[in-house]
Design a protein around this motif. Sequence first.
Motif, PDB file in Angstrom:
ATOM      1  N   ASN A 125     -19.038  26.781   6.999  1.00 59.82           N
ATOM      2  CA  ASN A 125     -18.834  28.165   7.013  1.00 59.82           C
ATOM      3  C   ASN A 125     -17.338  28.363   6.419  1.00 59.82           C
ATOM      4  O   ASN A 125     -16.704  28.921   7.085  1.00 59.82           O
ATOM      5  CB  ASN A 125     -18.883  28.466   8.486  1.00 59.82           C
ATOM      6  CG  ASN A 125     -18.838  30.081   8.831  1.00 59.82           C
ATOM      7  OD1 ASN A 125     -19.250  30.947   7.853  1.00 59.82           O
ATOM      8  ND2 ASN A 125     -18.175  30.530   9.931  1.00 59.82           N
ATOM      9  N   TYR A 126     -17.248  27.611   5.473  1.00 59.41           N
ATOM     10  CA  TYR A 126     -15.777  27.860   4.756  1.00 59.41           C
ATOM     11  C   TYR A 126     -15.570  29.302   4.179  1.00 59.41           C
ATOM     12  O   TYR A 126     -16.584  30.058   3.842  1.00 59.41           O
ATOM     13  CB  TYR A 126     -15.551  26.953   3.638  1.00 59.41           C
ATOM     14  CG  TYR A 126     -15.541  25.532   4.243  1.00 59.41           C
ATOM     15  CD1 TYR A 126     -14.432  24.832   4.900  1.00 59.41           C
ATOM     16  CD2 TYR A 126     -16.551  24.687   3.942  1.00 59.41           C
ATOM     17  CE1 TYR A 126     -14.373  23.657   5.326  1.00 59.41           C
ATOM     18  CE2 TYR A 126     -16.376  23.189   4.349  1.00 59.41           C
ATOM     19  CZ  TYR A 126     -15.277  22.881   5.051  1.00 59.41           C
ATOM     20  OH  TYR A 126     -15.217  21.408   5.392  1.00 59.41           O
ATOM     21  N   GLU A 127     -14.354  29.844   4.262  1.00 55.51           N
ATOM     22  CA  GLU A 127     -13.967  31.139   3.620  1.00 55.51           C
ATOM     23  C   GLU A 127     -13.023  30.814   2.752  1.00 55.51           C
ATOM     24  O   GLU A 127     -12.101  30.120   2.863  1.00 55.51           O
ATOM     25  CB  GLU A 127     -13.496  31.948   4.906  1.00 55.51           C
ATOM     26  CG  GLU A 127     -14.573  32.410   5.963  1.00 55.51           C
ATOM     27  CD  GLU A 127     -14.129  33.293   7.005  1.00 55.51           C
ATOM     28  OE1 GLU A 127     -12.875  33.780   6.849  1.00 55.51           O
ATOM     29  OE2 GLU A 127     -15.045  33.541   7.870  1.00 55.51           O
ATOM     30  N   VAL A 128     -12.743  31.827   1.778  1.00 55.08           N
ATOM     31  CA  VAL A 128     -12.020  31.696   0.602  1.00 55.08           C
ATOM     32  C   VAL A 128     -10.541  32.524   1.137  1.00 55.08           C
ATOM     33  O   VAL A 128     -10.925  33.519   1.738  1.00 55.08           O
ATOM     34  CB  VAL A 128     -12.529  32.512  -0.639  1.00 55.08           C
ATOM     35  CG1 VAL A 128     -11.345  32.799  -1.640  1.00 55.08           C
ATOM     36  CG2 VAL A 128     -13.683  31.902  -1.056  1.00 55.08           C
ATOM     37  N   VAL A 129      -9.356  31.986   1.147  1.00 52.10           N
ATOM     38  CA  VAL A 129      -8.205  32.391   1.078  1.00 52.10           C
ATOM     39  C   VAL A 129      -7.508  32.946   0.048  1.00 52.10           C
ATOM     40  O   VAL A 129      -7.495  31.786  -0.961  1.00 52.10           O
ATOM     41  CB  VAL A 129      -7.540  31.265   2.157  1.00 52.10           C
ATOM     42  CG1 VAL A 129      -6.151  31.931   2.370  1.00 52.10           C
ATOM     43  CG2 VAL A 129      -8.353  31.167   3.455  1.00 52.10           C
TER      44      VAL A 129
END
Length: 552
Positions: A125-129
């Motif tokens: 569940n990685y998110e782009v920062v």
Amino acid sequence: MNRLYDIFKFSEEVPLIFTQANFWIFFAVAYFLFALCYKKIALRNSYLFLISLFFYYKTSGFFIGILIFSTLVDFIIGRNIYNSENNVKRYVLVTLSVVINLSVLCYFKYAYFFTDSFNMLFHTNYEVVNWLAHWGNSFNHQNYFTVDKIILPVGISFYTFQTISYSVDIFRRKLKPLNSILDFGFYVSFFPQLVAGPIVRAESFVPQISKPTILTKADFDAGTFMILKGLIKKMIFADFIAMHFLDRVFDAPEMFSGFANVMAMIGYSLQIYGDFSGYTDIAIGLALLMGFKLPINFNSPYKATNAGEFWKRWHISLSTWLRDYLYIPLGGNRQGTTASYIILSIIVLGSLYAFQNLYLVFGVLSLALFIFVLSLFNSNVKNQINTNINLMLTMLIGGLWHGASWKFVIWGGLNGLGIVVYKYWRKISPWESNNQWYAHWWKIIITLTFITFTRIYFRGESMDHIARWYNQVANHMDWQYAWDILVHYQLVFWVMLIGYVTHWLPQLMKDRIESLYANSPVAIKIVIAAGTGVLCYQAFSTDFQPFIYFQF
């Protein structure tokens, strides 16, 4: 003062694009100043670099920093590649150029695609920062950059490929580096082709930078003719049919019959050609008015008789770039390389993991093992496999270049599959040696139909949207209402018919029309230009219609 501030202020609502009146005001002023300095080469190049930076700022705002960064990096790397006699160092430098440029492109264009694909494959569940936006806002103490998402800078795919070609051509000793960073900046940012091509090769454009401007009557006539032709393509054959029919169907395909959806796809092939070809026609024309020659990007692509020929006629600057800087380095039609096998393995294993079907995995691996064993005993089979692998990888990557989504990969794969299938079909086709006019047109219609229906993956907003379109076409053709559609949108269909007919005119007839324009008196040219302008802007809507390829 407020008006002066508006001129130099970036505004998303008032961009500098070729169909907007403010662009032609900009060009008139820029061209007047160009006329004052064009005789001095260094001054001319510096001026065009600065005016191109202003144009890009008005188009993309502070993303101009990315353009300047790419310019500085490849100017420095290019000089070091040329001055080095150490082959290892030269290879490291050219690799550094490719890595830096592709890293910037991947960050802005593919961060979400790679992250979402990774999450899908490994159930994370990685998110782009958007760290660059955070840094940019802290640097200027304003919330200029949007931090909740990464916005794609306009034209980054085009100028990234241009800077890569510069470093690679120097590495291949096809080119000497430019001495002035202003000259190199001019090559990277030349405003007519900056945001949507054509992709300009360093080896063809850089030599023009050091030559004096020579503007002949033939160049002026050809330039103005290309501009007028481009405006007609964009504003009538693209924007008009899109606003009055295509967008309505594609926004809600289930609200229209299957017949209407099919006609929308046929219209979309004309729209995307008119949009992109129209843009590059205008870009080529503007460049000619300043004494520079850009490569032809389209050659009547819907006259193609097979998928391979289509890609030799469509977006020629991209097709040849991918051929020379990707397909051939991967091994071309000669051999496979380690890189091609690694890329193929990643794509296949990733796809198999995504499907998570043991029967499919077993089937694919068994087929791969059979082909591998067969290739060990038959060199012809091995060569065919390598050629087709390199071709498919090139088309898959070319599809991904067009958009950060699996639907673009599918679109590229379908086009690659079309080329591969034709390679074998032509060996047994009864039509291949038939030179009769009906056989020729049969092949054109089949090719256009194939290209048109692969484009649902290009036009559809999502896989769900594409599935809804397919459902309408498969289950709700409603032929009894076809005539009602044709009557209700008859003006749109007349424009579509005229668009295709003019596209299919013999090249000799098109050359004759251009010759008549070139040989006409100045007064007639002015009347033609004024009439074209009135016609285009009468058909134009107040709604902003961006060029399709700006998103790439």
